[in-house]
Design a protein around this motif. Structure first.
Motif, PDB file in Angstrom:
ATOM      1  N   LYS A 118       0.822  -1.215   0.000  1.00  0.00           N
ATOM      2  CA  LYS A 118       0.000   0.000   0.000  1.00  0.00           C
ATOM      3  C   LYS A 118       0.857   1.266   0.000  1.00  0.00           C
ATOM      4  CE  LYS A 118      -4.301  -1.511   2.231  1.00  0.00           C
ATOM      5  NZ  LYS A 118      -5.371  -0.539   2.117  1.00  0.00           N
ATOM      6  N   LEU A 119       2.054   1.195   0.602  1.00  0.00           N
ATOM      7  CA  LEU A 119       2.845   2.420   0.767  1.00  0.00           C
ATOM      8  C   LEU A 119       3.534   2.874  -0.512  1.00  0.00           C
ATOM      9  CD1 LEU A 119       4.521   2.022   4.292  1.00  0.00           C
ATOM     10  CD2 LEU A 119       2.822   3.714   3.616  1.00  0.00           C
ATOM     11  N   GLY A 120       3.847   1.933  -1.406  1.00  0.00           N
ATOM     12  CA  GLY A 120       4.630   2.288  -2.591  1.00  0.00           C
ATOM     13  C   GLY A 120       3.941   3.287  -3.513  1.00  0.00           C
ATOM     14  N   VAL A 121       2.607   3.261  -3.470  1.00  0.00           N
ATOM     15  CA  VAL A 121       1.807   4.002  -4.437  1.00  0.00           C
ATOM     16  C   VAL A 121       2.140   5.503  -4.511  1.00  0.00           C
ATOM     17  CG1 VAL A 121      -0.590   4.754  -4.734  1.00  0.00           C
ATOM     18  CG2 VAL A 121      -0.078   2.364  -4.316  1.00  0.00           C
ATOM     19  N   LEU A 122       2.146   6.193  -3.369  1.00  0.00           N
ATOM     20  CA  LEU A 122       2.324   7.649  -3.406  1.00  0.00           C
ATOM     21  C   LEU A 122       3.723   8.047  -3.857  1.00  0.00           C
ATOM     22  CD1 LEU A 122       0.447   9.127  -0.318  1.00  0.00           C
ATOM     23  CD2 LEU A 122      -0.317   8.925  -2.677  1.00  0.00           C
ATOM     24  N   GLU A 123       4.722   7.326  -3.370  1.00  0.00           N
ATOM     25  CA  GLU A 123       6.108   7.622  -3.758  1.00  0.00           C
ATOM     26  C   GLU A 123       6.260   7.596  -5.275  1.00  0.00           C
ATOM     27  OE1 GLU A 123       9.507   7.416  -2.096  1.00  0.00           O
ATOM     28  OE2 GLU A 123       8.322   8.471  -0.583  1.00  0.00           O
ATOM     29  N   HIS A 124       5.677   6.555  -5.868  1.00  0.00           N
ATOM     30  CA  HIS A 124       5.852   6.398  -7.312  1.00  0.00           C
ATOM     31  C   HIS A 124       5.047   7.418  -8.103  1.00  0.00           C
ATOM     32  CE1 HIS A 124       8.560   3.042  -7.539  1.00  0.00           C
ATOM     33  NE2 HIS A 124       7.889   2.432  -6.577  1.00  0.00           N
ATOM     34  N   ILE A 125       3.852   7.723  -7.631  1.00  0.00           N
ATOM     35  CA  ILE A 125       3.036   8.682  -8.396  1.00  0.00           C
ATOM     36  C   ILE A 125       3.587  10.095  -8.224  1.00  0.00           C
ATOM     37  CG2 ILE A 125       0.753   9.761  -8.597  1.00  0.00           C
ATOM     38  CD1 ILE A 125      -0.488   7.074  -7.942  1.00  0.00           C
ATOM     39  N   LEU A 126       3.920  10.451  -6.982  1.00  0.00           N
ATOM     40  CA  LEU A 126       4.246  11.859  -6.717  1.00  0.00           C
ATOM     41  C   LEU A 126       5.723  12.214  -6.920  1.00  0.00           C
ATOM     42  CD1 LEU A 126       1.911  12.400  -3.634  1.00  0.00           C
ATOM     43  CD2 LEU A 126       1.502  13.081  -6.002  1.00  0.00           C
TER      44      LEU A 126
END
Ligand code: NAD
Length: 451
Positions: free
Chosen positions: A311-319
């Motif tokens: 669940k945590l990887g999502v924001l790092e990669h998008i933002l």
């Protein structure tokens, strides 16, 4: 984080030769390791839909459309009319579980769908009885399986699973099969030396290596039997170099990981919007209450950690905080899941999002998603089964990145970054279908309407 390469939209059309897609002939076996809430909700929905007693809402293979050609051509067929997919009535279900209960018993106990949806198909559900599971207690501490295989080592366990697959195909008279992992989330495991090549992995299987979990045994058996494998949980299963290599060698499609259903679906819709508008993010706190068996399994810290990483990887990669330090360099991201039995499968997910705009003025967004976990996941199982079968018939082997749309933690080539943005994922999926069928890819440039 892995190295970034050129953006997706420039990677497209001339990439590789368009394959020929074989027509779906006969029945399609759908193998489901894990006959729990998601699997039974999926099976029940398919049985109801094929009798016209329910609608497969949430499934893009059943209800989605695809635009072809120019906007003024008016060609927008249903996806199911555009690409040759197996039909709902062609599906035959096979399952494994570590408990012996049939699909009828599990559907009733899971309390996801009501008796009015169970009784018309009770006979069919009652006949779906799981094969004994390949299970190691340390992978899922909260479950004490009673319907499990015995084997001298993990290599022998794989052989038993392969025999199950062959027997299922023989008995059901199916030529083709696909597998979608609907089993529990296992403890967190990182790939090590054993996972690096086919040879090292097979040696580790024979040596009963503790870093190989149950789900990886199903995946390995499926690859050996040339059954495409999609992974609905964050487990390593099929996401390590040896499995990628075997998938290419055996010419089998693989995809994963972890169905993108509720909170992460919302995150991959909103985060791209903030980035597109250059709005800053200082924090995103997500928490859930969940009371089904999945929630109980995730109450164990080692199992929760697998989900947390996913669940945590999502924001790092998008933002991309490293590229936009003033907007996202300080963001604080936290995800919690609390086991709360009274809610059963009716999960409630809260998000508190702290954003900032012009001159740094702060604003807040709150999401309260009162969802139903398995109702959101079931259509993804169907779409993945049908698209993985399509990929296999089109001879697309290895990681199916175009199916990232369905996953929280999409599998990708080691030197690429995963594509999390739901809209890029959707475009990628639809362009792949256009490419497969020899239609023009859509770039959304649209100059020619005005020239
Ligand atoms: N529902 C969602 O929205 C959602 C979203 C993302 C991922 N998932 C994942 O999907 C999976 C299924 O969810 P669920 O709600 O159906 O869970 P569940 O607990 O109801 O079902 C999982 C089943 O897997 C079985 N199992 C565990 N280990 C096994 C093994 N080695 N072999 C065979 N069976 C095994 C369990 O006995 C159980 O019956 C979980 O991993 C969950 O994290 C669900």
């Amino acid at each position: 984080m892995t190295m970034r390469s050129a953006p997706t939209h420039t990677e497209s059309s001339s990439e590789s030769k368009r394959p020929k897609v074989d027509a779906p002939q006969g029945k399609l076996g759908v193998l489901l390791p894990g006959l729990g809430a998601v699997a039974t909700t999926f099976i029940a929905g398919c049985l109801l839909a094929r009798r016209g007693l329910g609608q497969p809402f949430g499934s893009i293979t059943q209800l989605g459309t695809i635009r072809l050609g120019k906007r003024n051509e008016g060609r927008v067929p249903r996806i199911s009319d555009f690409v040759p997919l197996a039909g709902l009535s062609d599906l035959v279900f096979g399952t494994w579980d570590i408990f012996p209960d049939d699909a009828l018993t599990v559907a009733r106990e899971s309390k996801v769908i009501e008796e009015r949806h169970i009784s018309p198909i009770a006979d069919e559900l009652g006949k779906i009885v799981p094969m004994a599971g390949a299970f190691y207690q340390e992978d899922v501490k909260r479950l004490r399986g009673t319907h499990v295989k015995a084997a001298r080592n993990k290599a022998e366990m794989v052989e038993q699973l392969r025999e199950d697959i062959r027997r299922f195909k023989r008995e059901q008279g199916v030529e083709r099969a696909v597998a979608v992992w609907c089993g529990s989330t296992e403890r967190f495991v990182e790939p090590n030396a054993a996972h690096q090549s086919i040879e090292s992995f097979e040696k580790a299987l024979a040596a009963n290596d503790a870093s190989i979990t149950g789900s990886a045994l199903y995946a390995w058996a499926c690859l050996q039997e040339r059954v495409p494998f999609a992974n609905g949980a964050p487990n390593l299963s099929v996401d390590f170099p040896a499995a990628w290599e075997l998938a290419r060698e055996r010419n089998v499609a693989i995809a994963g990981k972890d169905f993108k259903t509720g909170q992460t679906l919302m995150k991959t819709v909103l985060a791209p919007a903030f980035k597109a508008r250059a709005l800053g993010l200082s924090g995103w706190f997500s928490t859930n209450i969940l009371g089904n068996r999945d929630g109980e399994v995730l109450d164990e810290p080692e199992n929760f950690h697998s989900k947390e990483v996913s669940k945590l990887g999502v924001l790092e990669h998008i933002l991309e905080p490293e590229r936009y330090p003033s907007l996202y360099g300080e963001m604080y991201h936290k995800v919690r899941i609390e086991y709360y039995p009274p809610r059963g499968d009716a999960k409630e997910g809260w998000d508190n999002i702290d954003i900032f705009g012009w001159l740094g003025y702060p604003m807040q967004i709150k999401i309260d998603f009162l969802c139903r976990d398995s109702i959101l996941a079931a259509p993804l199982v169907l779409d993945l089964a049908l698209f993985m079968d399509l990929a296999q018939r089109a001879n697309l082997s290895g990681i199916q990145e175009w199916l990232s749309f369905f996953f929280k933690s999409p599998m990708h080539r080691a030197d690429l970054y995963p594509e999390h943005d739901l809209f890029i994922q959707s475009m990628k999926l639809k362009n792949t279908l256009r490419w497969l069928m020899g239609e023009e890819l859509i770039t959304h440039l649209g100059r020619d309407y005005y020239d």
